[in-house]
Design a protein around this motif. Structure first.
Motif, PDB file in Angstrom:
ATOM      1  N   LEU A   1       0.782  -1.039  -0.068  1.00  0.00           N
ATOM      2  CA  LEU A   1       0.127  -0.085   0.251  1.00  0.00           C
ATOM      3  C   LEU A   1       0.795   1.538   0.473  1.00  0.00           C
ATOM      4  CD1 LEU A   1      -2.979  -1.296   2.733  1.00  0.00           C
ATOM      5  CD2 LEU A   1      -2.963  -0.700   0.110  1.00  0.00           C
ATOM      6  N   ALA A   2       2.311   1.163   0.633  1.00  0.00           N
ATOM      7  CA  ALA A   2       3.200   2.061   0.317  1.00  0.00           C
ATOM      8  C   ALA A   2       2.814   2.491  -0.715  1.00  0.00           C
ATOM      9  CB  ALA A   2       4.427   1.565   1.121  1.00  0.00           C
ATOM     10  N   TRP A   3       3.457   1.458  -1.473  1.00  0.00           N
ATOM     11  CA  TRP A   3       3.861   1.600  -3.446  1.00  0.00           C
ATOM     12  C   TRP A   3       2.701   2.295  -3.755  1.00  0.00           C
ATOM     13  CZ3 TRP A   3       8.400   1.951  -5.244  1.00  0.00           C
ATOM     14  CH2 TRP A   3       9.479   1.825  -4.927  1.00  0.00           C
ATOM     15  N   PHE A   4       0.914   1.668  -3.614  1.00  0.00           N
ATOM     16  CA  PHE A   4      -0.241   2.646  -4.235  1.00  0.00           C
ATOM     17  C   PHE A   4       0.669   3.966  -3.599  1.00  0.00           C
ATOM     18  CE2 PHE A   4      -4.320   3.154  -3.498  1.00  0.00           C
ATOM     19  CZ  PHE A   4      -4.908   3.113  -4.916  1.00  0.00           C
ATOM     20  N   GLY A   5       0.296   4.317  -2.376  1.00  0.00           N
ATOM     21  CA  GLY A   5       0.380   5.496  -2.180  1.00  0.00           C
ATOM     22  C   GLY A   5       1.508   6.345  -2.535  1.00  0.00           C
ATOM     23  N   LEU A   6       2.539   6.276  -2.994  1.00  0.00           N
ATOM     24  CA  LEU A   6       3.154   6.777  -3.616  1.00  0.00           C
ATOM     25  C   LEU A   6       3.232   7.150  -5.385  1.00  0.00           C
ATOM     26  CD1 LEU A   6       5.937   7.760  -4.227  1.00  0.00           C
ATOM     27  CD2 LEU A   6       7.529   5.392  -4.540  1.00  0.00           C
ATOM     28  N   THR A   7       1.851   5.749  -5.754  1.00  0.00           N
ATOM     29  CA  THR A   7       2.174   6.163  -6.552  1.00  0.00           C
ATOM     30  C   THR A   7       1.066   7.012  -7.609  1.00  0.00           C
ATOM     31  OG1 THR A   7       2.888   3.349  -7.492  1.00  0.00           O
ATOM     32  CG2 THR A   7       1.245   4.339  -8.563  1.00  0.00           C
ATOM     33  N   ILE A   8      -0.117   6.720  -6.630  1.00  0.00           N
ATOM     34  CA  ILE A   8      -1.456   7.764  -6.915  1.00  0.00           C
ATOM     35  C   ILE A   8      -0.288   9.347  -6.868  1.00  0.00           C
ATOM     36  CG2 ILE A   8      -2.304   8.216  -5.029  1.00  0.00           C
ATOM     37  CD1 ILE A   8      -4.807   7.337  -5.852  1.00  0.00           C
ATOM     38  N   SER A   9      -0.459   9.433  -5.987  1.00  0.00           N
ATOM     39  CA  SER A   9       0.583  10.720  -5.632  1.00  0.00           C
ATOM     40  C   SER A   9       1.623  11.105  -6.432  1.00  0.00           C
ATOM     41  CB  SER A   9       1.382  10.900  -4.237  1.00  0.00           C
ATOM     42  OG  SER A   9       0.091  10.596  -3.618  1.00  0.00           O
ATOM     43  N   LEU A  10       2.426  10.503  -7.220  1.00  0.00           N
ATOM     44  CA  LEU A  10       3.463  10.469  -8.743  1.00  0.00           C
ATOM     45  C   LEU A  10       2.453  10.908  -9.598  1.00  0.00           C
ATOM     46  CD1 LEU A  10       6.484   8.663  -7.378  1.00  0.00           C
ATOM     47  CD2 LEU A  10       5.694  11.274  -6.799  1.00  0.00           C
ATOM     48  N   GLY A  11       1.407  10.088 -10.259  1.00  0.00           N
ATOM     49  CA  GLY A  11       1.037  10.512 -10.975  1.00  0.00           C
ATOM     50  C   GLY A  11       0.116  11.816 -11.522  1.00  0.00           C
ATOM     51  N   GLY A  12      -0.113  12.089 -10.205  1.00  0.00           N
ATOM     52  CA  GLY A  12      -0.816  13.435 -10.372  1.00  0.00           C
ATOM     53  C   GLY A  12       0.076  14.431 -10.654  1.00  0.00           C
ATOM     54  N   ILE A  13       1.362  13.991 -10.068  1.00  0.00           N
ATOM     55  CA  ILE A  13       2.670  14.983  -9.770  1.00  0.00           C
ATOM     56  C   ILE A  13       2.797  14.956 -11.611  1.00  0.00           C
ATOM     57  CG2 ILE A  13       4.934  16.290  -9.429  1.00  0.00           C
ATOM     58  CD1 ILE A  13       3.558  14.926  -6.483  1.00  0.00           C
ATOM     59  N   ALA A  14       3.673  13.742 -11.841  1.00  0.00           N
ATOM     60  CA  ALA A  14       4.067  13.613 -12.983  1.00  0.00           C
ATOM     61  C   ALA A  14       3.009  14.372 -13.984  1.00  0.00           C
ATOM     62  CB  ALA A  14       4.254  12.058 -13.335  1.00  0.00           C
ATOM     63  N   GLY A  15       1.729  14.498 -13.873  1.00  0.00           N
ATOM     64  CA  GLY A  15       0.844  14.938 -15.365  1.00  0.00           C
ATOM     65  C   GLY A  15       1.676  16.288 -15.542  1.00  0.00           C
ATOM     66  N   GLN A  16       1.908  16.912 -14.260  1.00  0.00           N
ATOM     67  CA  GLN A  16       2.423  18.341 -14.400  1.00  0.00           C
ATOM     68  C   GLN A  16       3.244  18.489 -14.722  1.00  0.00           C
ATOM     69  OE1 GLN A  16      -1.705  19.598 -13.748  1.00  0.00           O
ATOM     70  NE2 GLN A  16       0.673  21.433 -12.823  1.00  0.00           N
ATOM     71  N   VAL A  17       4.271  17.515 -14.328  1.00  0.00           N
ATOM     72  CA  VAL A  17       6.510  18.057 -14.739  1.00  0.00           C
ATOM     73  C   VAL A  17       6.183  17.290 -16.526  1.00  0.00           C
ATOM     74  CG1 VAL A  17       8.433  17.663 -13.740  1.00  0.00           C
ATOM     75  CG2 VAL A  17       6.366  17.928 -12.072  1.00  0.00           C
ATOM     76  N   LEU A  18       5.766  16.048 -15.864  1.00  0.00           N
ATOM     77  CA  LEU A  18       6.537  15.074 -17.582  1.00  0.00           C
ATOM     78  C   LEU A  18       5.749  15.754 -18.404  1.00  0.00           C
ATOM     79  CD1 LEU A  18       7.853  12.910 -18.955  1.00  0.00           C
ATOM     80  CD2 LEU A  18       6.060  11.496 -18.262  1.00  0.00           C
ATOM     81  N   GLY A  19       3.955  16.068 -18.295  1.00  0.00           N
ATOM     82  CA  GLY A  19       3.502  16.538 -19.409  1.00  0.00           C
ATOM     83  C   GLY A  19       4.149  17.927 -20.117  1.00  0.00           C
ATOM     84  N   GLY A  20       4.857  19.198 -19.518  1.00  0.00           N
ATOM     85  CA  GLY A  20       4.907  20.320 -18.999  1.00  0.00           C
ATOM     86  C   GLY A  20       6.148  19.446 -20.442  1.00  0.00           C
ATOM     87  N   ALA A  21       6.864  18.473 -20.010  1.00  0.00           N
ATOM     88  CA  ALA A  21       8.315  18.501 -20.639  1.00  0.00           C
ATOM     89  C   ALA A  21       7.674  17.886 -21.936  1.00  0.00           C
ATOM     90  CB  ALA A  21       9.031  17.517 -19.885  1.00  0.00           C
ATOM     91  N   LEU A  22       7.374  17.047 -22.037  1.00  0.00           N
ATOM     92  CA  LEU A  22       6.266  16.803 -23.481  1.00  0.00           C
ATOM     93  C   LEU A  22       6.482  17.563 -24.239  1.00  0.00           C
ATOM     94  CD1 LEU A  22       4.936  13.086 -22.078  1.00  0.00           C
ATOM     95  CD2 LEU A  22       6.691  13.357 -23.167  1.00  0.00           C
ATOM     96  N   LEU A  23       5.141  18.192 -24.096  1.00  0.00           N
ATOM     97  CA  LEU A  23       4.791  19.924 -25.097  1.00  0.00           C
ATOM     98  C   LEU A  23       5.699  20.545 -25.426  1.00  0.00           C
ATOM     99  CD1 LEU A  23       1.551  20.441 -23.119  1.00  0.00           C
ATOM    100  CD2 LEU A  23       1.706  19.410 -25.506  1.00  0.00           C
ATOM    101  N   GLN A  24       6.773  20.436 -24.097  1.00  0.00           N
ATOM    102  CA  GLN A  24       8.345  21.777 -24.600  1.00  0.00           C
ATOM    103  C   GLN A  24       9.550  20.410 -25.528  1.00  0.00           C
ATOM    104  OE1 GLN A  24       8.439  24.369 -23.683  1.00  0.00           O
ATOM    105  NE2 GLN A  24      10.406  24.854 -24.028  1.00  0.00           N
ATOM    106  N   ALA A  25       9.089  19.002 -25.561  1.00  0.00           N
ATOM    107  CA  ALA A  25      10.069  18.944 -26.693  1.00  0.00           C
ATOM    108  C   ALA A  25       9.212  18.575 -28.070  1.00  0.00           C
ATOM    109  CB  ALA A  25      10.245  16.906 -26.212  1.00  0.00           C
ATOM    110  N   ASP A  26       8.279  18.403 -27.980  1.00  0.00           N
ATOM    111  CA  ASP A  26       7.252  18.550 -28.538  1.00  0.00           C
ATOM    112  C   ASP A  26       7.739  17.191 -29.858  1.00  0.00           C
ATOM    113  OD1 ASP A  26       5.669  19.018 -31.156  1.00  0.00           O
ATOM    114  OD2 ASP A  26       6.524  20.561 -32.040  1.00  0.00           O
ATOM    115  N   VAL A  27       7.862  15.790 -29.151  1.00  0.00           N
ATOM    116  CA  VAL A  27       8.307  14.785 -29.927  1.00  0.00           C
ATOM    117  C   VAL A  27       7.727  14.573 -31.138  1.00  0.00           C
ATOM    118  CG1 VAL A  27       8.300  12.413 -28.930  1.00  0.00           C
ATOM    119  CG2 VAL A  27       8.477  13.791 -27.380  1.00  0.00           C
TER     120      VAL A  27
END
Length: 509
Positions: free
Chosen positions: A155-181
């Protein structure tokens, strides 16, 4: 001598049942596969926020269409979670997980190929429904696969995953848009789910055990429709009401949601009295940890949703950062979450609700510190000054989510795990939407019609004090939770505790 022979005979007869309840030897290989679904669902909930300007430019999407692209996914996701959990209990969590993952992957590809705003909205609605079928099975599969002594770590891994998923939406999403893959622009944030989803499907089909449900609960279509209607009456105005200026229909819809929910629960209660099987087993709410834990969820997730919205608006509107650089400010939040979840899982397993108390206290302090910084520094509060309190919030979140999930689901039997997981996840999604709506309304009311950088800082301060108050309320509620004993590690040769009888279920064809 006869007694000794009889004793050994009894032991030989009992041996097969002992082996039948051993935990799944592949459980730690299964965990990252099912947690990938949790990550994808949370990631796609947040990633569209950073792509909104590109969607408006490329598809000609107006404010209402953008709200539906962002909020339509959240609506169908939240509205379908309880039903998705119940269907998992009925038809098997493995089957629903695979169907949900396949549907989510296909819908993501449709999102990436959309040629107009209506096409993208329709694909996002389907994507949310698929996520609702897939997500509740994760906690149910964890409950079935892991013995009580190992479950807090999972459950610790589950809690980590659900938190990081939302944060990655902001961080990784911005990086993907900036890279224009490959010159794909905003489409890449959806198309990336294609290869990831196919790989997850292949791994899940190979690893997830084929267990038939120990008991087959009945369907409750009336209850499903009634609960969906009640959630729709609340979620639709929360999703689009603020952008539309809170018209009369949105206020009336919110007011009608309460009696509609009461009517849905009354139907389920009557069905249970008549011997039927309602969509929601209201007996679950007899558990004090579940009742109080859900209230803590409401306060924490509403606060967190408002924090993410307010901070994003401040960074992009007040400080003028683009999506990629604004996303980088959230990196300390993700790092704090990961650190606390990985290093603090033993603390959560040993201390139970006391770890939850510490996590909520850290979250309250982090948000209050950010509000105080904005009060003192105003528009001169730069990105580094904002990032530091976010790291403190991340540390609190990393402690809170695993302990909170374990507290809510700790006493739930595996045959009810799907329904209970649906209730928990629905509460989280609904609370996040409520926090975004309420704190967003506070922010924009304080901002006024002629915003300035100082105005953004002042508006964010107002909203953040409210977010800190919500987190403080969650901290107070945690004191109402029981303090369980630390679970003992289950020996390999011992039977799994009664918390995981699903391992004795017959193998399905």
């Amino acid at each position: 001598m006869i007694d000794t022979a009889a004793h050994h005979a009894v032991r030989r007869r009992k041996a097969p049942s002992v082996h039948a309840v051993l935990p799944d030897p592949r459980r730690w290989r299964i965990l990252p596969v099912i947690l990938l679904a949790t990550f994808m669902a949370a990631f796609d909930y947040m990633v569209v926020n950073v792509a909104a300007p590109s969607l408006a430019r490329d598809l000609g999407a107006g404010p209402a269409a953008l709200e539906l692209v962002v909020g339509g996914y959240g609506f169908t996701y939240a509205a379908g979670l309880v039903t998705g959990g119940k269907l998992g209990d009925l038809f098997g969590h493995r089957r629903l997980f695979l169907l949900g993952m396949a549907g989510f992957t296909a819908a993501s590809l449709l999102c990436g190929l959309a040629a107009s705003a209506p096409e993208l909205i329709a694909a996002r609605l389907v994507q949310g429904l698929a996520a609702a079928a897939m997500a509740p099975q994760v906690l149910a599969l964890i409950t079935a696969a892991f013995p009580a002594g190992e479950r807090p770590r999972a459950l610790a891994w589950f809690g980590l995953t659900i938190s990081l998923g939302g944060i990655a939406g902001q961080v990784l999403g911005g990086a993907l848009l900036q890279a224009d893959v490959f010159g794909l622009g905003w489409r890449v944030i959806f198309l990336v789910n294609g290869p990831v989803g196919v790989a997850a499907l292949a791994a899940a089909a190979r690893l997830l055990p084929r267990r038939a449900p120990a008991a087959r609960p009945g369907l409750d279509p009336v209850g499903a429709l009634a609960l969906t209607l009640a959630l729709a009456l609340a979620l639709v105005p929360l999703v689009v009401g603020r952008e539309e200026g809170w018209p009369l229909w949105s206020v009336l819809s919110l007011a009608a949601a309460v009696p509609a929910l009461a009517a849905a629960l009354a139907w389920m209660r009557r069905l249970a009295v008549r011997g039927g099987e309602p969509l929601l087993d209201l007996a679950l709410f007899a558990s004090r940890p579940l009742r109080v834990g859900l209230l803590v969820n409401v306060a924490v997730m509403a606060s967190f949703g408002g924090l993410m919205l307010t901070t994003t608006l401040l960074l992009q509107g007040g400080l003028g950062l683009d999506a990629a650089h604004a996303g980088l400010v959230f990196v300390p939040l993700g790092a704090g979450t990961m650190t606390a979840a990985l290093l603090g899982r033993h603390l959560a397993a040993r201390l139970g609700s006391r770890a939850l108390l510490a996590g909520n206290a850290l979250g309250t302090a982090g948000i209050a510190l950010l509000a105080l910084e904005l009060h003192l520094a105003g528009a001169s509060a730069g990105a580094p000054l904002i990032a530091a309190p976010l790291a403190l919030v991340g540390l609190g979140s990393g402690l809170t989510m695993p302990a909170l999930t374990g507290t809510v689901l700790g006493g739930v039997r595996p045959e009810r795990a799907g329904a209970a997981s649906g209730i928990l996840t629905t509460t989280q999604q609904f609370s996040t939407a409520t926090g975004v709506a309420v704190l967003g309304a506070v922010f924009f009311s304080a901002l006024g019609h002629h915003p300035t950088p100082a105005g953004y800082a002042g508006a964010a301060e107002h909203a953040l004090w409210l977010a800190a108050l919500l987190y403080a309320a969650a901290t107070a509620l945690v004191t109402r939770l029981p303090r369980p004993q630390a679970p003992a590690a289950a020996p390999v040769s011992a039977p799994v505790s009664a918390a995981a009888p699903d391992t004795k279920a017959p193998v399905s064809a």
